[in-house]
Design a protein around this motif. Structure first.
Motif, mmCIF file in Angstrom:
data_model
loop_
_atom_site.group_PDB
_atom_site.id
_atom_site.type_symbol
_atom_site.label_atom_id
_atom_site.label_comp_id
_atom_site.label_asym_id
_atom_site.label_seq_id
_atom_site.Cartn_x
_atom_site.Cartn_y
_atom_site.Cartn_z
ATOM 1 N N GLU A 1 0.832 -1.205 0.000
ATOM 2 C CA GLU A 1 0.000 0.000 0.000
ATOM 3 C C GLU A 1 0.866 1.254 0.000
ATOM 4 O O GLU A 1 0.570 2.229 -0.702
ATOM 5 C CB GLU A 1 -0.932 -0.011 1.225
ATOM 6 N N GLU A 2 1.929 1.199 0.794
ATOM 7 C CA GLU A 2 2.837 2.347 0.851
ATOM 8 C C GLU A 2 3.486 2.589 -0.506
ATOM 9 O O GLU A 2 3.577 3.735 -0.987
ATOM 10 C CB GLU A 2 3.908 2.098 1.920
ATOM 11 N N LEU A 3 3.936 1.476 -1.144
ATOM 12 C CA LEU A 3 4.543 1.613 -2.476
ATOM 13 C C LEU A 3 3.525 2.118 -3.490
ATOM 14 O O LEU A 3 3.850 2.950 -4.346
ATOM 15 C CB LEU A 3 5.134 0.270 -2.926
ATOM 16 N N GLU A 4 2.272 1.625 -3.392
ATOM 17 C CA GLU A 4 1.235 2.089 -4.308
ATOM 18 C C GLU A 4 0.970 3.578 -4.090
ATOM 19 O O GLU A 4 0.788 4.338 -5.051
ATOM 20 C CB GLU A 4 -0.052 1.278 -4.107
ATOM 21 N N LYS A 5 0.945 3.980 -2.802
ATOM 22 C CA LYS A 5 0.729 5.394 -2.487
ATOM 23 C C LYS A 5 1.872 6.245 -3.065
ATOM 24 O O LYS A 5 1.648 7.290 -3.684
ATOM 25 C CB LYS A 5 0.636 5.570 -0.975
ATOM 26 N N GLN A 6 3.118 5.741 -2.841
ATOM 27 C CA GLN A 6 4.270 6.462 -3.383
ATOM 28 C C GLN A 6 4.196 6.520 -4.913
ATOM 29 O O GLN A 6 4.498 7.543 -5.532
ATOM 30 C CB GLN A 6 5.582 5.781 -2.954
ATOM 31 N N GLU A 7 3.770 5.372 -5.499
ATOM 32 C CA GLU A 7 3.656 5.322 -6.953
ATOM 33 C C GLU A 7 2.620 6.339 -7.437
ATOM 34 O O GLU A 7 2.859 7.081 -8.413
ATOM 35 C CB GLU A 7 3.251 3.902 -7.391
ATOM 36 N N GLU B 1 1.666 9.044 -5.847
ATOM 37 C CA GLU B 1 2.224 10.387 -5.663
ATOM 38 C C GLU B 1 3.226 10.716 -6.759
ATOM 39 O O GLU B 1 3.231 11.831 -7.307
ATOM 40 C CB GLU B 1 2.887 10.490 -4.289
ATOM 41 N N LEU B 2 4.079 9.728 -7.090
ATOM 42 C CA LEU B 2 5.060 9.952 -8.149
ATOM 43 C C LEU B 2 4.374 10.157 -9.495
ATOM 44 O O LEU B 2 4.780 11.013 -10.303
ATOM 45 C CB LEU B 2 6.060 8.796 -8.221
ATOM 46 N N ARG B 3 3.296 9.366 -9.754
ATOM 47 C CA ARG B 3 2.564 9.523 -11.005
ATOM 48 C C ARG B 3 1.966 10.940 -11.088
ATOM 49 O O ARG B 3 2.035 11.606 -12.133
ATOM 50 C CB ARG B 3 1.442 8.496 -11.117
ATOM 51 N N LYS B 4 1.354 11.351 -9.952
ATOM 52 C CA LYS B 4 0.776 12.700 -9.936
ATOM 53 C C LYS B 4 1.847 13.749 -10.171
ATOM 54 O O LYS B 4 1.651 14.704 -10.931
ATOM 55 C CB LYS B 4 0.086 12.957 -8.598
ATOM 56 N N LYS B 5 2.989 13.550 -9.507
ATOM 57 C CA LYS B 5 4.104 14.500 -9.651
ATOM 58 C C LYS B 5 4.585 14.538 -11.096
ATOM 59 O O LYS B 5 4.807 15.614 -11.678
ATOM 60 C CB LYS B 5 5.231 14.086 -8.700
ATOM 61 N N ILE B 6 4.745 13.322 -11.662
ATOM 62 C CA ILE B 6 5.208 13.230 -13.060
ATOM 63 C C ILE B 6 4.186 13.885 -13.983
ATOM 64 O O ILE B 6 4.536 14.646 -14.893
ATOM 65 C CB ILE B 6 5.467 11.762 -13.459
ATOM 66 N N LEU B 7 2.875 13.552 -13.729
ATOM 67 C CA LEU B 7 1.829 14.147 -14.570
ATOM 68 C C LEU B 7 1.829 15.676 -14.456
ATOM 69 O O LEU B 7 1.661 16.388 -15.450
ATOM 70 C CB LEU B 7 0.451 13.583 -14.188
ATOM 71 N N ARG B 8 2.007 16.174 -13.210
ATOM 72 C CA ARG B 8 2.066 17.629 -13.020
ATOM 73 C C ARG B 8 3.247 18.219 -13.797
ATOM 74 O O ARG B 8 3.114 19.263 -14.457
ATOM 75 C CB ARG B 8 2.205 17.975 -11.534
#
Length: 169
Positions: free
Chosen positions: A119-125, A127-134
């Motif tokens: 779950e933590e890795l999915e959350k990080q993923e 967040e990273l996806r959102k960051k990358i998308l931003r």
């Protein structure tokens, strides 16, 4: 003399009879005494035989009780041995059950830990996806802005196109 002799003979016969009677009485007394002693001896023998019989019965009773107690002791030892075996078996089952519970708990904790990490890795993923998308969106916006700027600069001479090219944000 004949008289005297008869008389002496009479006296002698009387004396003999008296002695015989005394001897007979003495003999009877001795016989009674012997019979009495024999009777007492038989009573003593009977008493001794009774004592021996009682002692023999007591000894037999003691032997029987001893054998009975030995059998009871063997039975008690067997019961104690069986009880100890049951206790050991129960203890072994408890230990096996405790180990199984511990193993299950460890597995649950491990699964929960893996789930938490996932779950933590999915959350990080995410967040990273959102960051990358931003960042991609920001880069696209900057690129579009740059293209608009370039297009404005090129078209700065024609006023008609300028208004058509400018887009609202």
């Amino acid at each position: 003399m004949d008289r005297e002799r008869r008389r002496e003979e009479k006296v002698r016969r009387r004396e003999d009879r008296r002695q015989e009677r005394e001897e007979k009485r003495r003999h009877q007394r001795l016989e009674r005494q012997r019979l009495e002693e024999e009777k007492q001896m038989q009573v003593r023998i009977a008493l001794e035989e009774r004592k021996i019989l009682i002692a023999h019965r007591k000894l037999q009773t003691i032997r029987l009780l001893s054998e009975l107690f030995n059998r009871i002791k063997v039975v008690k030892q067997q019961e104690e041995l069986e009880r100890r075996e049951r206790e050991l078996e129960e203890e072994r089952h408890r230990q096996i059950e405790a180990e199984r519970h511990k193993r299950l708990d460890d597995e649950k904790r491990k699964i929960e830990e893996q789930k938490r990490k996932k779950e933590e890795l999915e959350k990080q993923e995410q967040e990273l996806r959102k960051k990358i998308l931003r960042k991609i969106k920001l880069m696209e916006e900057k690129k579009l802005e740059k293209q608009r700027e370039e297009l404005r600069k090129r078209l700065s001479g024609t006023t008609k196109l300028k208004s058509a090219v400018v887009m609202k944000k």
